[in-house]
Design a protein around this motif. Sequence first.
Motif, PDB file in Angstrom:
ATOM      1  N   TYR A  14      -8.052  19.505   7.575  1.00 10.10           N
ATOM      2  CA  TYR A  14      -6.759  19.119   8.172  1.00 10.10           C
ATOM      3  C   TYR A  14      -6.457  17.647   7.893  1.00 10.10           C
ATOM      4  N   VAL A  15      -7.431  16.779   8.212  1.00  7.78           N
ATOM      5  CA  VAL A  15      -7.217  15.340   8.002  1.00  7.78           C
ATOM      6  C   VAL A  15      -7.001  15.055   6.511  1.00  7.78           C
ATOM      7  N   ARG A  16      -7.801  15.715   5.664  1.00  8.25           N
ATOM      8  CA  ARG A  16      -7.717  15.489   4.223  1.00  8.25           C
ATOM      9  C   ARG A  16      -6.340  15.873   3.683  1.00  8.25           C
TER      10      ARG A  16
ATOM     11  N   PRO B 243     -14.355  14.358  11.088  1.00  6.53           N
ATOM     12  CA  PRO B 243     -15.692  14.341  11.705  1.00  6.53           C
ATOM     13  C   PRO B 243     -16.825  14.236  10.697  1.00  6.53           C
ATOM     14  N   PHE B 244     -16.573  14.578   9.431  1.00 10.13           N
ATOM     15  CA  PHE B 244     -17.621  14.391   8.419  1.00 10.13           C
ATOM     16  C   PHE B 244     -17.893  12.908   8.171  1.00 10.13           C
ATOM     17  N   TYR B 245     -16.962  12.057   8.587  1.00 10.62           N
ATOM     18  CA  TYR B 245     -17.079  10.618   8.306  1.00 10.62           C
ATOM     19  C   TYR B 245     -17.213   9.805   9.588  1.00 10.62           C
ATOM     20  N   SER B 246     -17.485  10.472  10.676  1.00 14.43           N
ATOM     21  CA  SER B 246     -17.549   9.773  11.966  1.00 14.43           C
ATOM     22  C   SER B 246     -18.956   9.802  12.549  1.00 14.43           C
TER      23      SER B 246
ATOM     24  N   GLN C 120     -16.375  12.639  -1.882  1.00 14.97           N
ATOM     25  CA  GLN C 120     -15.030  12.148  -2.171  1.00 14.97           C
ATOM     26  C   GLN C 120     -14.866  10.682  -1.753  1.00 14.97           C
ATOM     27  N   GLY C 121     -15.271  10.361  -0.526  1.00 15.30           N
ATOM     28  CA  GLY C 121     -15.169   8.968  -0.068  1.00 15.30           C
ATOM     29  C   GLY C 121     -13.739   8.510   0.176  1.00 15.30           C
ATOM     30  N   ASP C 122     -12.777   9.409   0.149  1.00 26.15           N
ATOM     31  CA  ASP C 122     -11.403   9.015   0.478  1.00 26.15           C
ATOM     32  C   ASP C 122     -10.684  10.190   1.148  1.00 26.15           C
ATOM     33  N   HIS C 123      -9.458   9.922   1.586  1.00 28.36           N
ATOM     34  CA  HIS C 123      -8.661  10.924   2.309  1.00 28.36           C
ATOM     35  C   HIS C 123      -9.399  11.479   3.533  1.00 28.36           C
ATOM     36  N   TYR C 124     -10.151  10.625   4.213  1.00 31.72           N
ATOM     37  CA  TYR C 124     -10.845  11.100   5.418  1.00 31.72           C
ATOM     38  C   TYR C 124     -10.223  10.543   6.703  1.00 31.72           C
ATOM     39  N   THR C 125      -9.132   9.797   6.558  1.00 29.27           N
ATOM     40  CA  THR C 125      -8.408   9.348   7.748  1.00 29.27           C
ATOM     41  C   THR C 125      -6.917   9.627   7.562  1.00 29.27           C
ATOM     42  N   PHE C 126      -6.240   9.777   8.671  1.00 24.26           N
ATOM     43  CA  PHE C 126      -4.786   9.887   8.653  1.00 24.26           C
ATOM     44  C   PHE C 126      -4.294   9.336   9.984  1.00 24.26           C
TER      45      PHE C 126
ATOM     46  N   PHE D 187     -19.796   1.946   7.795  1.00 19.36           N
ATOM     47  CA  PHE D 187     -19.188   1.064   6.794  1.00 19.36           C
ATOM     48  C   PHE D 187     -18.138   1.872   6.059  1.00 19.36           C
ATOM     49  N   GLY D 188     -17.015   1.229   5.746  1.00 18.42           N
ATOM     50  CA  GLY D 188     -15.986   1.952   5.006  1.00 18.42           C
ATOM     51  C   GLY D 188     -14.730   1.125   4.909  1.00 18.42           C
ATOM     52  N   SER D 189     -13.770   1.672   4.176  1.00 20.19           N
ATOM     53  CA  SER D 189     -12.566   0.896   3.897  1.00 20.19           C
ATOM     54  C   SER D 189     -11.437   1.162   4.881  1.00 20.19           C
ATOM     55  N   SER D 190     -11.623   2.082   5.819  1.00 15.11           N
ATOM     56  CA  SER D 190     -10.517   2.404   6.728  1.00 15.11           C
ATOM     57  C   SER D 190     -10.585   1.542   7.989  1.00 15.11           C
ATOM     58  N   PRO D 191      -9.501   1.523   8.760  1.00 16.33           N
ATOM     59  CA  PRO D 191      -9.512   0.732  10.019  1.00 16.33           C
ATOM     60  C   PRO D 191     -10.504   1.276  11.049  1.00 16.33           C
ATOM     61  N   HIS D 192     -11.046   2.477  10.825  1.00 18.46           N
ATOM     62  CA  HIS D 192     -12.011   3.050  11.764  1.00 18.46           C
ATOM     63  C   HIS D 192     -13.423   2.492  11.576  1.00 18.46           C
TER      64      HIS D 192
END
Length: 258
Positions: free
Chosen positions: A243-245, A50-53, A38-44, A57-62
């Motif tokens: 949950y995050v998604r 945790p799948f993205y942590s 998906q590459g999106d909706h992985y932060t809130f 590299f990525g577009s979120s502030p994390h």
Amino acid sequence: MAVTAFHTYRKDNWWLRPLLIFSGLTAFIIYTTWAAFQGDHYTFGPYLSPFYSPEIFGSSPHAWFGPQPSWWPAIIPFSPAFIILAGPAGMRFTCYYYRGSYYKAFWADPPACTVTEPRKTYKGEHSFPLIMQNIHRYFFYPAAAFVIILAYDAYKAMWFTDVAGETHFGMGIGTLVLAANATLLGCYTFGCHSFRHLVGGIRDQLSKSPIRKISYDCVSCLNRKHSNWAWLSLFCVLFADIYVRLCSMGVWTDLRIF
Ligand code: FES
């Protein structure tokens, strides 16, 4: 007398456990693959799936090092999850407990105790490709680093930014979900058989060092329930991503406790 495959004198539902394991692991693999693509909706807010942590590299502030790098091959779709999922996946795939489970559930080797298997020769893990499973002990080190990073994610999930841009300490349901995920993953990882040998053993015997003996007892304590930690941490990491998604998509509302 020729013995047929799946022959047994057992009267119980011996097939139920491998069937449940097959269903559970198949569902997990399908969802994880889908979520990674998906590459999106992985932060809130302060939450990171945790799948993205860690988000290297990525577009979120994390993201640690900014957006998708220019050197990323154009023919390969980009997702921050692709960069990191091999670590935790390798740890679980080569785990002694999971091996015992998916050998039974996915290729009936054997299907269950005292049930005959559908092959005549036993090669076990002494030859290629399964001899590669011995790499498991080396997966412990990146797996331990993931636990530390996810614990830090849980800490960061306690800091919320308001509309004025000010950051406040707080706690939401998502904070608890991420904290539970880091805790359960820690119980699974630090109960690893390889870690047990690492902390307690020297040349086929237990160390006499009191610190190492205490450490060995602690790891052994976790190790006794290793299968439980394996499943609980698997369900929790799955739920944390969901949950995050769903919060990010606006389907669920993250309730703030304070
Ligand atoms: Fe399961 Fe090492 S034996 S994680």
